[in-house]
Design a protein around this motif. Structure first.
Motif, PDB file in Angstrom:
ATOM      1  N   TYR A  73       0.845  -1.197   0.000  1.00 39.17           N
ATOM      2  CA  TYR A  73       0.000   0.000   0.000  1.00 39.17           C
ATOM      3  C   TYR A  73       0.882   1.248   0.000  1.00 39.17           C
ATOM      4  CZ  TYR A  73      -3.635  -3.314   1.274  1.00 39.17           C
ATOM      5  OH  TYR A  73      -4.500  -4.370   1.286  1.00 39.17           O
ATOM      6  N   GLN A  74       0.327   2.358  -0.508  1.00 33.90           N
ATOM      7  CA  GLN A  74       1.074   3.617  -0.562  1.00 33.90           C
ATOM      8  C   GLN A  74       0.743   4.485   0.653  1.00 33.90           C
ATOM      9  OE1 GLN A  74      -0.608   3.080  -4.067  1.00 33.90           O
ATOM     10  NE2 GLN A  74       1.158   1.759  -4.274  1.00 33.90           N
ATOM     11  N   GLY A  75       1.242   4.102   1.812  1.00 37.50           N
ATOM     12  CA  GLY A  75       1.070   4.911   3.013  1.00 37.50           C
ATOM     13  C   GLY A  75      -0.220   4.658   3.765  1.00 37.50           C
ATOM     14  N   ILE A  76      -0.357   5.370   4.895  1.00 37.20           N
ATOM     15  CA  ILE A  76      -1.539   5.260   5.761  1.00 37.20           C
ATOM     16  C   ILE A  76      -2.024   6.665   6.070  1.00 37.20           C
ATOM     17  CG2 ILE A  76      -2.466   4.428   7.965  1.00 37.20           C
ATOM     18  CD1 ILE A  76      -0.047   2.521   8.119  1.00 37.20           C
ATOM     19  N   THR A  77      -3.326   6.879   5.911  1.00 38.12           N
ATOM     20  CA  THR A  77      -3.938   8.132   6.340  1.00 38.12           C
ATOM     21  C   THR A  77      -4.868   7.822   7.509  1.00 38.12           C
ATOM     22  OG1 THR A  77      -5.654   7.861   4.649  1.00 38.12           O
ATOM     23  CG2 THR A  77      -3.804   9.289   4.096  1.00 38.12           C
ATOM     24  N   PHE A  78      -5.147   8.843   8.314  1.00 38.30           N
ATOM     25  CA  PHE A  78      -5.949   8.659   9.517  1.00 38.30           C
ATOM     26  C   PHE A  78      -7.149   9.592   9.493  1.00 38.30           C
ATOM     27  CE2 PHE A  78      -1.706   7.273  10.494  1.00 38.30           C
ATOM     28  CZ  PHE A  78      -1.893   6.139  11.266  1.00 38.30           C
ATOM     29  N   PRO A 122     -10.266  14.121   8.274  1.00 38.21           N
ATOM     30  CA  PRO A 122      -8.869  13.729   8.058  1.00 38.21           C
ATOM     31  C   PRO A 122      -7.971  14.298   9.153  1.00 38.21           C
ATOM     32  CG  PRO A 122      -9.808  14.746   6.079  1.00 38.21           C
ATOM     33  CD  PRO A 122     -10.792  14.940   7.189  1.00 38.21           C
ATOM     34  N   GLN A 123      -6.988  13.515   9.562  1.00 40.23           N
ATOM     35  CA  GLN A 123      -6.037  13.931  10.589  1.00 40.23           C
ATOM     36  C   GLN A 123      -4.715  14.334   9.939  1.00 40.23           C
ATOM     37  OE1 GLN A 123      -7.207  13.735  14.117  1.00 40.23           O
ATOM     38  NE2 GLN A 123      -8.895  13.800  12.661  1.00 40.23           N
ATOM     39  N   ALA A 124      -3.961  15.212  10.599  1.00 42.35           N
ATOM     40  CA  ALA A 124      -2.676  15.671  10.046  1.00 42.35           C
ATOM     41  C   ALA A 124      -1.641  14.545  10.011  1.00 42.35           C
ATOM     42  CB  ALA A 124      -2.154  16.842  10.874  1.00 42.35           C
ATOM     43  N   MET A 125      -1.714  13.636  10.980  1.00 43.10           N
ATOM     44  CA  MET A 125      -0.752  12.542  11.055  1.00 43.10           C
ATOM     45  C   MET A 125      -0.936  11.592   9.879  1.00 43.10           C
ATOM     46  SD  MET A 125      -0.440   9.856  14.213  1.00 43.10           S
ATOM     47  CE  MET A 125      -2.157   9.401  14.085  1.00 43.10           C
ATOM     48  N   LYS A 126       0.176  11.170   9.253  1.00 44.12           N
ATOM     49  CA  LYS A 126       0.099  10.147   8.216  1.00 44.12           C
ATOM     50  C   LYS A 126       1.429   9.443   8.069  1.00 44.12           C
ATOM     51  CE  LYS A 126       0.912  12.679   3.982  1.00 44.12           C
ATOM     52  NZ  LYS A 126       0.364  13.005   2.710  1.00 44.12           N
ATOM     53  N   VAL A 127       1.407   8.322   7.379  1.00 48.73           N
ATOM     54  CA  VAL A 127       2.612   7.539   7.104  1.00 48.73           C
ATOM     55  C   VAL A 127       2.772   7.501   5.589  1.00 48.73           C
ATOM     56  CG1 VAL A 127       3.681   5.257   7.270  1.00 48.73           C
ATOM     57  CG2 VAL A 127       2.309   6.116   9.173  1.00 48.73           C
ATOM     58  N   ASP A 128       3.945   7.904   5.101  1.00 44.91           N
ATOM     59  CA  ASP A 128       4.195   7.935   3.660  1.00 44.91           C
ATOM     60  C   ASP A 128       4.992   6.742   3.148  1.00 44.91           C
ATOM     61  OD1 ASP A 128       2.857  10.366   3.157  1.00 44.91           O
ATOM     62  OD2 ASP A 128       4.581  11.501   3.874  1.00 44.91           O
ATOM     63  N   ASP A 129       5.418   5.865   4.032  1.00 41.30           N
ATOM     64  CA  ASP A 129       6.210   4.704   3.620  1.00 41.30           C
ATOM     65  C   ASP A 129       5.348   3.690   2.864  1.00 41.30           C
ATOM     66  OD1 ASP A 129       8.330   5.792   5.103  1.00 41.30           O
ATOM     67  OD2 ASP A 129       7.706   4.726   6.916  1.00 41.30           O
ATOM     68  N   PRO A 130       5.978   2.827   2.033  1.00 34.59           N
ATOM     69  CA  PRO A 130       5.235   1.690   1.482  1.00 34.59           C
ATOM     70  C   PRO A 130       4.808   0.782   2.637  1.00 34.59           C
ATOM     71  CG  PRO A 130       7.505   1.758   0.621  1.00 34.59           C
ATOM     72  CD  PRO A 130       7.374   2.852   1.623  1.00 34.59           C
TER      73      PRO A 130
END
Length: 180
Positions: A39-44, A51-59
């Motif tokens: 997957y292309q990252g995680i959004t919260f 939508p939350q400001a925190m996210k993960v951009d890693d595969p």
């Protein structure tokens, strides 16, 4: 009771999502590739759909909420061909840190492929949200991924805190914590 629906996000391709244990945050991962394994990252999103400001951009290969909801462990690419890496995200401040690089056992890789279906019944998290358990081979100096694949997989317990520590506890193909 009336049913209230809110469109949170349109996601092309594949989508995986998990609610935090307290139901306050929704973690969503998507892949533009149908049937994609990464997957292309995680959004919260908040429980109200914001939508939350925190996210993960890693595969992302897989992700799991800690039982207390304070952390999200996720599996991403590691250093070197064939290696994966456990990472932990602290939800309260967005801080994240690596835990360990490893090669998953075949059974562990299959579990990761369907992680969103297994996450609540088969957790890698210890009940106290302090450690992760998984099966495979740890990265070691001077040993290639192809060499490690020919050794029997081990059951590994890793501390989920910011100071890396991992112990091999047994031979085995797959392991989970009891919920208690």
């Amino acid at each position: 009771a009336s049913l209230h629906m809110r469109l949170m996000e349109e996601t092309p391709g594949e989508t995986a999502f998990l609610w935090s244990p307290d139901g306050k945050l929704l973690a969503v991962a998507h892949s533009d590739i149908p049937g994609g394994l990464v997957y292309q990252g995680i959004t919260f999103f908040s429980d109200s759909g914001l939508p939350q400001a925190m996210k993960v951009d890693d595969p992302i290969v897989a992700f799991f909420w800690s039982p207390d909801g304070s952390r999200l462990a996720y599996v991403t690419d590691g250093d070197g061909e064939g290696f994966l890496r456990w990472m932990v995200l602290n939800v309260s401040d967005g801080e994240r840190w690596p835990i360990v690089d490893f090669i998953p056992s075949g059974a562990q890789a299959t579990m990761f492929r369907f992680f969103d279906q297994f996450a609540f019944s088969h957790s890698p998290w210890s009940p106290d949200s302090r450690a992760l358990v998984f099966a495979g081979a740890l990265i070691t100096e001077g040993v290639s991924a192809s060499t490690r694949r020919h050794q029997p997989p081990r059951i590994i317990v890793a501390d989920a805190g910011p100071v890396p520590a991992a112990d091999i506890i047994a031979d085995g193909f797959l392991a989970f914590w009891s919920p208690r």
